[in-house]
Design a protein around this motif. Structure first.
Motif, PDB file in Angstrom:
ATOM      1  N   LEU A  55      20.549  15.482 -23.636  1.00 22.31           N
ATOM      2  CA  LEU A  55      21.566  16.650 -23.325  1.00 22.31           C
ATOM      3  C   LEU A  55      23.282  15.314 -23.777  1.00 22.31           C
ATOM      4  O   LEU A  55      23.858  16.376 -24.385  1.00 22.31           O
ATOM      5  CB  LEU A  55      21.668  16.921 -22.213  1.00 22.31           C
ATOM      6  N   LEU A  56      22.625  14.552 -23.044  1.00 21.65           N
ATOM      7  CA  LEU A  56      24.405  13.717 -23.346  1.00 21.65           C
ATOM      8  C   LEU A  56      24.801  14.097 -24.805  1.00 21.65           C
ATOM      9  O   LEU A  56      25.582  13.287 -25.682  1.00 21.65           O
ATOM     10  CB  LEU A  56      24.096  12.330 -22.641  1.00 21.65           C
ATOM     11  N   ASP A  57      23.318  13.041 -25.957  1.00 26.64           N
ATOM     12  CA  ASP A  57      23.775  13.229 -27.184  1.00 26.64           C
ATOM     13  C   ASP A  57      24.510  14.360 -28.396  1.00 26.64           C
ATOM     14  O   ASP A  57      25.142  14.268 -28.944  1.00 26.64           O
ATOM     15  CB  ASP A  57      22.391  12.898 -28.301  1.00 26.64           C
ATOM     16  N   GLU A  58      23.571  14.750 -27.462  1.00 18.92           N
ATOM     17  CA  GLU A  58      23.864  16.620 -27.842  1.00 18.92           C
ATOM     18  C   GLU A  58      25.183  17.085 -27.070  1.00 18.92           C
ATOM     19  O   GLU A  58      26.228  17.821 -28.256  1.00 18.92           O
ATOM     20  CB  GLU A  58      23.367  17.966 -27.666  1.00 18.92           C
ATOM     21  N   GLY A  59      25.528  16.898 -25.910  1.00 19.28           N
ATOM     22  CA  GLY A  59      27.184  16.978 -25.690  1.00 19.28           C
ATOM     23  C   GLY A  59      28.311  16.168 -26.334  1.00 19.28           C
ATOM     24  O   GLY A  59      29.382  16.472 -26.782  1.00 19.28           O
ATOM     25  N   MET A  60      27.969  14.781 -27.052  1.00 21.97           N
ATOM     26  CA  MET A  60      28.585  14.016 -27.659  1.00 21.97           C
ATOM     27  C   MET A  60      28.459  14.602 -29.042  1.00 21.97           C
ATOM     28  O   MET A  60      29.978  14.400 -29.461  1.00 21.97           O
ATOM     29  CB  MET A  60      28.413  12.893 -27.204  1.00 21.97           C
ATOM     30  N   ASP A  61      27.559  14.779 -29.026  1.00 20.16           N
ATOM     31  CA  ASP A  61      28.084  15.317 -31.203  1.00 20.16           C
ATOM     32  C   ASP A  61      29.287  16.481 -31.588  1.00 20.16           C
ATOM     33  O   ASP A  61      29.874  16.670 -31.799  1.00 20.16           O
ATOM     34  CB  ASP A  61      26.652  16.189 -30.940  1.00 20.16           C
ATOM     35  N   GLU A 114      18.150   5.695 -17.834  1.00 24.40           N
ATOM     36  CA  GLU A 114      17.685   3.906 -17.616  1.00 24.40           C
ATOM     37  C   GLU A 114      18.467   2.696 -18.528  1.00 24.40           C
ATOM     38  O   GLU A 114      19.651   3.013 -19.444  1.00 24.40           O
ATOM     39  CB  GLU A 114      16.558   4.030 -18.436  1.00 24.40           C
ATOM     40  N   PRO A 115      19.296   1.509 -18.523  1.00 28.34           N
ATOM     41  CA  PRO A 115      19.177   0.881 -19.454  1.00 28.34           C
ATOM     42  C   PRO A 115      19.632   0.447 -20.853  1.00 28.34           C
ATOM     43  O   PRO A 115      20.406   0.675 -21.504  1.00 28.34           O
ATOM     44  CB  PRO A 115      18.683  -0.627 -18.638  1.00 28.34           C
ATOM     45  N   GLU A 116      18.133   1.129 -21.314  1.00 27.77           N
ATOM     46  CA  GLU A 116      18.015   0.959 -23.393  1.00 27.77           C
ATOM     47  C   GLU A 116      18.967   1.841 -23.223  1.00 27.77           C
ATOM     48  O   GLU A 116      20.023   2.390 -24.380  1.00 27.77           O
ATOM     49  CB  GLU A 116      17.056   1.083 -23.243  1.00 27.77           C
ATOM     50  N   ARG A 117      18.781   3.083 -23.016  1.00 28.59           N
ATOM     51  CA  ARG A 117      20.007   4.574 -22.870  1.00 28.59           C
ATOM     52  C   ARG A 117      21.083   4.501 -22.902  1.00 28.59           C
ATOM     53  O   ARG A 117      21.882   5.014 -23.517  1.00 28.59           O
ATOM     54  CB  ARG A 117      18.924   5.392 -22.519  1.00 28.59           C
ATOM     55  N   LEU A 118      21.114   3.743 -21.743  1.00 31.83           N
ATOM     56  CA  LEU A 118      22.296   3.281 -20.713  1.00 31.83           C
ATOM     57  C   LEU A 118      23.372   2.744 -21.944  1.00 31.83           C
ATOM     58  O   LEU A 118      24.418   3.332 -22.081  1.00 31.83           O
ATOM     59  CB  LEU A 118      22.746   2.674 -19.555  1.00 31.83           C
ATOM     60  N   GLU A 119      22.855   2.016 -22.303  1.00 27.58           N
ATOM     61  CA  GLU A 119      23.565   1.229 -23.061  1.00 27.58           C
ATOM     62  C   GLU A 119      24.186   2.125 -24.895  1.00 27.58           C
ATOM     63  O   GLU A 119      24.499   1.671 -25.413  1.00 27.58           O
ATOM     64  CB  GLU A 119      22.867   0.046 -24.345  1.00 27.58           C
ATOM     65  N   ARG A 120      23.216   2.481 -25.391  1.00 31.00           N
ATOM     66  CA  ARG A 120      23.435   3.410 -26.361  1.00 31.00           C
ATOM     67  C   ARG A 120      24.250   4.429 -26.427  1.00 31.00           C
ATOM     68  O   ARG A 120      25.288   5.010 -27.173  1.00 31.00           O
ATOM     69  CB  ARG A 120      22.287   3.902 -26.857  1.00 31.00           C
ATOM     70  N   TYR A 121      24.219   4.833 -25.014  1.00 27.86           N
ATOM     71  CA  TYR A 121      25.730   6.377 -24.868  1.00 27.86           C
ATOM     72  C   TYR A 121      26.466   5.777 -24.466  1.00 27.86           C
ATOM     73  O   TYR A 121      27.847   5.979 -24.726  1.00 27.86           O
ATOM     74  CB  TYR A 121      24.580   6.572 -23.428  1.00 27.86           C
ATOM     75  N   ARG A 123      27.788   3.301 -25.892  1.00 22.03           N
ATOM     76  CA  ARG A 123      28.544   2.554 -27.743  1.00 22.03           C
ATOM     77  C   ARG A 123      28.961   4.318 -27.630  1.00 22.03           C
ATOM     78  O   ARG A 123      30.381   4.155 -28.282  1.00 22.03           O
ATOM     79  CB  ARG A 123      27.630   2.375 -28.559  1.00 22.03           C
ATOM     80  N   ARG A 124      28.397   5.088 -27.596  1.00 25.33           N
ATOM     81  CA  ARG A 124      29.835   6.781 -27.799  1.00 25.33           C
ATOM     82  C   ARG A 124      30.737   6.681 -27.161  1.00 25.33           C
ATOM     83  O   ARG A 124      31.388   7.392 -27.683  1.00 25.33           O
ATOM     84  CB  ARG A 124      28.102   7.171 -27.445  1.00 25.33           C
ATOM     85  N   GLN A 125      30.685   6.093 -25.656  1.00 24.71           N
ATOM     86  CA  GLN A 125      31.776   7.037 -24.758  1.00 24.71           C
ATOM     87  C   GLN A 125      32.882   5.484 -25.320  1.00 24.71           C
ATOM     88  O   GLN A 125      33.934   6.333 -25.276  1.00 24.71           O
ATOM     89  CB  GLN A 125      31.345   6.245 -23.398  1.00 24.71           C
ATOM     90  N   ALA A 126      32.795   4.547 -25.761  1.00 27.43           N
ATOM     91  CA  ALA A 126      33.348   3.592 -26.310  1.00 27.43           C
ATOM     92  C   ALA A 126      34.349   4.004 -27.809  1.00 27.43           C
ATOM     93  O   ALA A 126      35.571   4.287 -28.083  1.00 27.43           O
ATOM     94  CB  ALA A 126      33.341   2.507 -27.255  1.00 27.43           C
ATOM     95  N   ASP A 127      33.605   4.922 -28.390  1.00 28.16           N
ATOM     96  CA  ASP A 127      33.679   5.770 -29.590  1.00 28.16           C
ATOM     97  C   ASP A 127      34.956   7.089 -29.265  1.00 28.16           C
ATOM     98  O   ASP A 127      36.306   6.804 -30.073  1.00 28.16           O
ATOM     99  CB  ASP A 127      33.000   6.025 -30.654  1.00 28.16           C
TER     100      ASP A 127
END
Length: 205
Positions: A55-61, A114-121, A123-127
């Motif tokens: 959902l977070l990926d879809e929303g960011m897209d 979870e931490p690994e998924r949070l790290e990726r998300y 980075r998208r927030q930083a973008d």
């Protein structure tokens, strides 16, 4: 293109998370909302964590696509800083208003990753933050934005846009077009927009 069942699950999870929050959401309720069994649901997603990440990926897209469309309408990265900032503010305001549930999950549920998924998300927030930072820095470099506090101005503009998902209503007294115009004006005021003008050149015309 996702299968219809996968789309149904994402929409069901979005409704469940928006209404109950990630922590209280029920995987059984999500499957029931989507009209499928738990075993069928697990064919697409392993559980709530994977659903949230999807959902977070879809929303960011969707968010990045809406900003890109608005930026292209004003000339893209080659546009003047004020136009670029205005486009990002307009797109963000519209997105938060038109996709309130999606926006609230984007803004509130990263803490549940979870931490690994949070790290990726993250980075998208930083973008996403850079969409605001870059035109503000360009405007200061060009001598058109005069705020001595660019970071605070950026945070203020972002907070103003993000809050729309919490309070704006389509049946309220303020139309979305009016809100967009107001937000763009306020954003340019915060960065102290002062476009360069040459009165000498105008006098020779």
């Amino acid at each position: 293109m996702r299968p219809a069942g996968q789309n149904a699950l994402l929409e069901a999870a979005r409704q469940e998370f928006a209404e109950r929050g990630f922590g209280s959401a029920s995987i059984r309720n999500i499957a029931a909302r989507a009209g499928m069994s738990l075993s069928a649901m697990y064919h697409y997603y392993s559980g709530k964590q994977e659903l949230l990440h999807a959902l977070l990926d879809e929303g960011m897209d969707r968010y990045f696509a809406s900003v890109d469309a608005e930026l292209q309408a004003v000339g893209g990265v080659d546009a003047a800083p004020a136009d670029r900032l205005g486009a990002v503010v307009a797109a963000t305001t519209r997105f938060r208003a038109e996709h309130a549930a999606r926006s609230n999950i984007l803004l509130l549920e990263e803490r549940s990753l979870e931490p690994e998924r949070l790290e990726r998300y993250s980075r998208r927030q930083a973008d996403a933050t850079s969409l605001f930072r870059d035109p503000i820095e360009a405007g200061i470099t060009a001598g058109e934005f005069h705020t001595p506090y660019p970071d605070e101005a950026r945070r203020g503009v972002i907070a103003m846009c993000n809050a729309v998902a919490q309070w704006w209503r389509a049946d309220g007294p303020l139309t979305l077009d009016a809100l967009v115009d107001r937000h763009v004006e306020l954003a340019l005021t915060l960065v102290e927009y002062r476009p360069r003008r040459s009165f000498a050149a105008r006098g020779r015309a």
